[in-house]
Design an enzyme around this catalytic site. Structure first.
Site, mmCIF file in Angstrom:
data_model
loop_
_atom_site.group_PDB
_atom_site.id
_atom_site.type_symbol
_atom_site.label_atom_id
_atom_site.label_comp_id
_atom_site.label_asym_id
_atom_site.label_seq_id
_atom_site.Cartn_x
_atom_site.Cartn_y
_atom_site.Cartn_z
ATOM 1 N N SER A 134 0.815 -1.215 0.000
ATOM 2 C CA SER A 134 0.000 0.000 0.000
ATOM 3 C C SER A 134 0.847 1.262 0.000
ATOM 4 C CB SER A 134 -0.907 0.020 1.233
ATOM 5 O OG SER A 134 -0.113 -0.001 2.417
ATOM 6 N N ASP A 167 -1.836 12.916 13.320
ATOM 7 C CA ASP A 167 -2.961 13.787 13.657
ATOM 8 C C ASP A 167 -2.985 15.079 12.847
ATOM 9 O OD1 ASP A 167 -3.657 11.908 15.524
ATOM 10 O OD2 ASP A 167 -2.674 12.934 17.195
ATOM 11 N N SER A 174 -5.444 8.580 4.442
ATOM 12 C CA SER A 174 -4.997 7.210 4.684
ATOM 13 C C SER A 174 -3.913 6.917 3.662
ATOM 14 C CB SER A 174 -6.166 6.230 4.510
ATOM 15 O OG SER A 174 -5.701 4.903 4.326
ATOM 16 N N SER A 175 -2.997 6.025 4.017
ATOM 17 C CA SER A 175 -2.015 5.602 3.010
ATOM 18 C C SER A 175 -2.712 5.040 1.779
ATOM 19 C CB SER A 175 -1.079 4.533 3.594
ATOM 20 O OG SER A 175 -0.342 5.042 4.677
ATOM 21 N N ASN A 176 -3.897 4.469 1.997
ATOM 22 C CA ASN A 176 -4.621 3.829 0.902
ATOM 23 C C ASN A 176 -5.130 4.807 -0.145
ATOM 24 O OD1 ASN A 176 -4.138 1.636 2.473
ATOM 25 N ND2 ASN A 176 -6.282 1.161 2.917
ATOM 26 N N HIS A 223 9.753 -8.320 -45.876
ATOM 27 C CA HIS A 223 10.314 -9.620 -45.469
ATOM 28 C C HIS A 223 11.845 -9.587 -45.535
ATOM 29 C CE1 HIS A 223 6.282 -11.518 -45.760
ATOM 30 N NE2 HIS A 223 6.143 -10.697 -46.781
ATOM 31 N N SER A 353 35.138 0.302 -31.119
ATOM 32 C CA SER A 353 35.751 -0.985 -30.801
ATOM 33 C C SER A 353 37.075 -0.786 -30.094
ATOM 34 C CB SER A 353 35.960 -1.798 -32.083
ATOM 35 O OG SER A 353 36.668 -2.989 -31.813
ATOM 36 N N LYS A 359 36.556 1.671 -36.210
ATOM 37 C CA LYS A 359 35.170 1.184 -36.228
ATOM 38 C C LYS A 359 34.261 2.141 -35.455
ATOM 39 C CE LYS A 359 32.715 -3.220 -35.865
ATOM 40 N NZ LYS A 359 31.438 -2.754 -35.341
#
Length: 499
Positions: A134, A167, A174-176, A223, A353, A359
């Site tokens: 939660s 308080d 609420s954490s929820n 393709h 590289s 490269k």
């Protein structure tokens, strides 16, 4: 066999001894740290606990630190969540003062929460993602930090609880409902301030390249084999449209993200809040962030499910799919420089590289495709997390938030890097494109209306078998004259419908 067994047992004993020594050293280091750090006593309903004196958090945060030692600092709750808590707690104090919260305490909470929102107190948020589902510990982390900082602002000491974390700071909450609210605040903020601007820049750059390359006719590929011609501009136009649609997709998820769970409290009923609190706090958050947040239409859905986050992650997954296709196409078209397709020249940003001199690799494309793979993996985590909303509360909130924010940040940053360090500097190799175009057997497709599919196929096969041109094969088979072939096979006329 006996000798091998004895050797294995001896090696196992040595490993065990090394492990024991290592653990002992770690314990000693921890003990030294404990003695060298001054502490203060904080209390919660479980009793007293020692908290480092230089930290603003309180008892519940300290217990979480001790109970969830998972992953280390790299697994901390994402910073956007912490900042969002600052925004939310500031707005809650503002609204709670309308409902009777002591203005002196309320103003101090707002000032302390603003510091959290600005990232000034990040060092006081040590908790990892892997905690209660939660997000309760992170909510209390915010409550405790803001309460102690507010107490200091009022001239009191940390831990005195002149400003109480529950308080006062967590009043009517609420954490929820706070955690899903900060999930949405953080996601909306990151999407609007970071992701959308990055994708818009990438779209603009790809669109610019589409215009720049609009007259370059090249061979198409389906393709991975030769197909009929198109322009390089048309190809890049497809990429630009993919990004444009991705932008639209993520933007379409925002109305659900803008709905806030705050005011639902524990299970969605709004217990311990005053009537109108939910609407007022959503309005306060909207004013604070300059984003159109509103109270959730249904608080039960907002707490028990995170479909909005799954939907948003899904749009990011689609964007990742698009970006992987685009990055792969661009790096393959730029393959070479001498033995690949070589139709594009990509910016050379760094040596490629440690063994092959000279490269240079398509590193921006590689970085972007790795990001896309991570985002796809994150979406799996978000999907599983979203499906685990049992009864009145989803308890996978932290991992959903972390994975979603990770994806937003990765796509935003990778898109910006790809645009700046790759797309912007792409150049077309016109000679190579022309050479490949005129070598392709698929130009034979333009002969279909004149000589039919079967004859056109015979021309292509003859040219391929004998290694000659299509024109030579057509004339040898007697299906076309030289003049007829030149009239029919014009690549520039093969890039759209005929009149």
């Amino acid at each position: 066999m006996a000798a091998l067994t004895m050797q294995f047992e001896g090696e196992k004993k040595n490993v065990s001894e090394v492990a024991d020594v290592t653990l002992k050293q770690e314990d000693e280091q921890q003990e030294r740290r404990s003695y060298s750090t001054p502490f203060r006593e904080e209390r919660d309903t479980f009793g007293p606990i020692q908290v480092p004196s230089d930290k603003l958090w309180g008892a519940q945060t300290q217990r979480s630190l001790q109970n969830f030692e998972i992953g280390g600092d790299r697994e901390r709750m994402p910073e956007p969540i912490v900042r969002a808590f600052g925004v939310l707690k500031k707005c809650a104090a503002k609204v709670n003062m309308e409902y009777g919260l002591d203005p002196m305490i309320g103003e101090a909470i707002m000032e302390a929460a603003q510091e959290v929102a600005e990232g000034k107190l990040n060092d006081h948020f040590p908790l990892v993602v892997w905690q209660t589902g939660s997000g309760t510990q992170s909510n209390m982390n915010a409550n405790e930090v803001i309460a102690n900082r507010a107490a200091e602002i009022l001239g009191h000491k940390r831990g005195e609880k002149i400003v109480h974390p529950n308080d006062h700071v967590n009043r009517s909450q609420s954490s929820n409902d706070t955690f899903p609210t900060v999930m949405h605040i953080a996601a909306a903020t990151e999407i609007t301030s970071r992701l959308i601007p990055s994708l818009k820049n990438l779209h603009s750059s790809l669109e610019s390249k589409s215009f720049e390359f609009k007259d370059i006719v090249k061979i198409g590929r389906t393709h991975t084999q030769d197909a009929t011609p198109l322009t390089l501009g048309q190809e890049f136009g497809g990429y630009a449209t993919q990004v444009e649609y991705g932008l639209n997709r993520v933007a379409c998820t925002l109305p659900r993200i803008y709905q806030l769970a705050q005011g639902g409290t524990a299970v969605g009923t709004g217990l311990n809040t005053k009537k109108g609190f939910d609407v007022k706090i959503a309005a306060a958050v909207a004013e604070e962030t300059n984003l159109p947040f509103v109270t959730a239409e249904n608080k039960f859905e907002a707490l028990a499910a995170h479909d909005a986050c799954v939907e948003t992650s899904g749009s990011l997954n689609t964007i990742a799919t698009s970006l992987m296709k685009i990055a792969n196409d661009i790096r393959f078209l730029g393959s070479g420089p001498r033995c690949g397709l070589g139709e594009l020249s990509l910016p050379e940003n760094e040596p490629g590289s440690s063994i092959m001199p000279g490269k240079v690799n398509p590193t921006q494309c590689e970085a972007l495709t790795m990001v896309c793979a991570q985002v796809m993996g994150n979406h799996v985590a978000v999907t599983i997390g979203g499906s685990n909303g049992h009864f009145e509360l989803n308890v996978f909130k932290p991992v959903i938030a972390s994975a979603l924010l990770h994806s937003i940040r990765l796509i935003a940053d990778a898109s910006a890097s790809f645009e700046k360090n790759c797309v912007r500097g792409i150049e077309a190799n016109r000679e190579r494109i022309s050479k490949l175009l005129h070598e392709s057997l698929m130009l034979v497709t333009s002969l279909n209306p004149k000589i039919g599919y079967d004859n056109a196929a015979a021309v292509a096969k003859r040219a391929h078998k004998e290694g000659c041109t299509l024109k030579h094969a057509a004339m040898k088979l007697g299906v076309l004259t030289s003049e007829e072939f030149d009239t029919l096979v014009v690549p520039e006329k093969m890039i759209g419908p005929s009149d």
